[in-house]
Design an enzyme around this catalytic site. Structure first.
Site, short mmCIF file in Angstrom:
data_model
loop_
_atom_site.label_atom_id
_atom_site.label_comp_id
_atom_site.label_asym_id
_atom_site.label_seq_id
_atom_site.Cartn_x
_atom_site.Cartn_y
_atom_site.Cartn_z
N HIS A 163 3.86 43.40 33.71
CA HIS A 163 4.01 43.57 32.10
C HIS A 163 4.48 42.26 31.58
O HIS A 163 5.65 42.37 31.22
CB HIS A 163 4.35 44.86 31.72
CG HIS A 163 4.02 46.10 32.43
ND1 HIS A 163 2.79 46.54 32.18
CD2 HIS A 163 4.38 46.99 33.26
CE1 HIS A 163 2.41 47.60 32.61
NE2 HIS A 163 3.56 48.02 33.29
N GLU A 191 10.51 51.77 40.14
CA GLU A 191 11.44 51.52 39.34
C GLU A 191 12.78 52.21 39.81
O GLU A 191 13.47 52.56 38.74
CB GLU A 191 11.01 51.97 37.96
CG GLU A 191 9.79 51.39 37.38
CD GLU A 191 9.42 51.80 35.73
OE1 GLU A 191 10.21 52.54 35.33
OE2 GLU A 191 8.28 51.18 35.25
N GLU A 216 0.00 46.57 37.66
CA GLU A 216 0.00 47.10 36.30
C GLU A 216 -0.28 46.08 35.00
O GLU A 216 0.43 45.97 34.15
CB GLU A 216 1.18 48.06 35.81
CG GLU A 216 1.59 49.09 36.75
CD GLU A 216 2.77 49.96 36.31
OE1 GLU A 216 3.17 49.89 35.36
OE2 GLU A 216 3.02 50.76 37.30
N ASP A 221 -0.55 43.62 32.31
CA ASP A 221 -1.07 43.25 30.87
C ASP A 221 -0.25 42.15 30.20
O ASP A 221 1.04 41.99 30.90
CB ASP A 221 -1.10 44.58 30.12
CG ASP A 221 0.22 45.26 30.35
OD1 ASP A 221 1.34 44.73 30.54
OD2 ASP A 221 0.18 46.61 29.79
N ASN A 252 7.43 50.13 44.02
CA ASN A 252 6.60 49.45 42.65
C ASN A 252 7.81 49.43 41.76
O ASN A 252 8.49 50.23 41.58
CB ASN A 252 5.77 50.63 42.06
CG ASN A 252 4.68 49.82 41.15
OD1 ASN A 252 3.84 48.71 41.43
ND2 ASN A 252 4.47 50.69 40.13
C1 XIL Z 1 2.85 54.27 30.97
C2 XIL Z 1 1.54 54.81 30.26
O1 XIL Z 1 0.77 53.74 30.35
C3 XIL Z 1 1.62 55.58 29.25
O2 XIL Z 1 0.59 56.19 28.66
C4 XIL Z 1 2.81 56.58 29.11
O3 XIL Z 1 3.09 56.98 27.96
C5 XIL Z 1 4.15 55.95 29.80
O4 XIL Z 1 3.88 55.24 30.75
N1 XIL Z 1 5.64 51.50 34.46
C6 XIL Z 1 4.87 52.40 35.15
C7 XIL Z 1 3.78 53.13 34.27
O5 XIL Z 1 4.99 52.64 36.02
O6 XIL Z 1 3.53 54.38 34.87
C8 XIL Z 1 3.86 53.29 32.97
O7 XIL Z 1 2.74 53.98 32.42
C9 XIL Z 1 4.15 51.99 32.23
C10 XIL Z 1 5.42 51.39 32.97
#
Ligand code: XIL
Length: 299
Positions: free
Chosen positions: A207, A128, A235, A237, A170
């Site tokens: 996401h 990020e 990641e 969802d 990422n």
């Molecule tokens: C999130 C986790 O799922 C949570 O448990 C935590 O509180 C915050 O981080 N981008 C990422 C992940 O790269 O590491 C994040 O994970 C979600 C967004």
């Protein structure tokens, strides 16, 4: 085949999930984990606030639990993450001297990667780093103190620490090809490849909201892959977990030869950081949702 992991393996891909060490003792959770998934990303346990809470004091206990579980069950690991503005301890974000921050960053990368040397398939070296809505780096402590070169420095340090691990960049909101942020990351990867800066893969967090993946997602994956890197969905969802949205996301990866795997960000809806959006493939009881069947069919 009958599980997400074996179905993905039929085309040489993996299917992974984020895992929380504190849930491994929940047998409903671990049963699904070991039946369905052949790649694991620690949800929080490899982040800086856990692994180096104060300077030079490393804590690998929680992540070791996950890595040991993976080794015992034949699962591979994605390391997440080494350099990130979030879940970063205050002792790092308050550093103002460039020489100090450079040495702290390089030592963090080297020590964490050395601890797991040979046991991590791919590391999210930098997470990020780009600002939303722009093609520029986010103004975090690394950018503000070290300048534009810090991402390159991190990747070079990572390659030296574990030459056998794939090194990934990422990010989120880089799935839509026309977005300025996507273009910024693409230009960075193209520049790294042209100058021989070590980078092997790009992770698309994915996401998604109820609209699912952008229509250009497959184009984005293909365009990055054409630069000579693997691409991965890291990641995933999707709010409300529509089967159509999940199938379209999986198909975008399946249609790109260098899309090497998909990771969902948790197992059951109740495990999700977005639990109120019911975004995952299993319900709170561990039952398969319609999106599960859509994913299995699309793999
Ligand atoms: C999130 C986790 O799922 C949570 O448990 C935590 O509180 C915050 O981080 N981008 C990422 C992940 O790269 O590491 C994040 O994970 C979600 C967004």
């Amino acid at each position: 085949s009958g599980t997400l992991g074996t179905a993905a393996a039929d085309s040489g891909r993996y299917f992974g999930t984020a895992v929380a060490a504190g849930r491994l003792g929940d047998s409903t959770y671990s049963t699904i984990l070991d039946r369905e998934f052949n790649m694991i990303t620690p949800e929080n346990e490899m982040k800086w606030d856990t692994t180096e809470p104060s300077r030079g004091n490393f804590n690998f206990g929680p992540a070791d639990q996950i890595v040991n579980h993976a080794a015992a069950h034949g699962q591979r690991m994605r390391g997440h993450t080494l350099v990130w503005h979030s879940q970063l301890p205050g002792w790092v974000s308050s550093i103002t001297d460039p020489n100090t921050l450079r040495s702290v960053m390089d030592n963090h990368i080297t020590t964490e990667m050395n601890h797991y040397k040979g046991r991590i398939y791919a590391w999210d070296v930098v997470n990020e780093a780009f600002a939303d809505g722009t093609g520029r780096h986010r103004g975090d402590v690394f950018q503000n103190v070290l300048g534009n070169g810090y991402i390159e420095e991190a990747f070079r340090t990572a390659r030296a620490a574990d030459p056998s691990a794939k090194l990934c960049y990422n990010d989120y909101n880089i799935e839509n090809w026309s977005d300025a942020k996507t273009q910024g990351v693409y230009n960075m990867v193209r520049d790294f490849k042209s100058r021989g800066v070590p980078i092997d893969c790009v992770g698309f967090q994915s996401h998604f909201g109820t609209g699912g993946p952008p229509a250009s997602f497959q184009t984005t994956l293909a365009n990055f892959a054409a630069l000579g890197v693997d691409v991965q969905i890291t990641e995933l969802d999707i709010a409300q977990a529509s089967p159509t949205n999940y199938a379209n996301t999986v198909r975008a990866c399946m249609n790109v030869a260098r899309c090497t795997g998909i990771t969902v960000w948790g197992i059951r809806d109740s495990d999700s950081w977005r639990s109120q959006d019911s975004p995952l493939l299993f319900d709170a009881y561990g039952n398969k949702k319609p999106a599960y069947d859509a994913v299995l069919t699309a793999l």
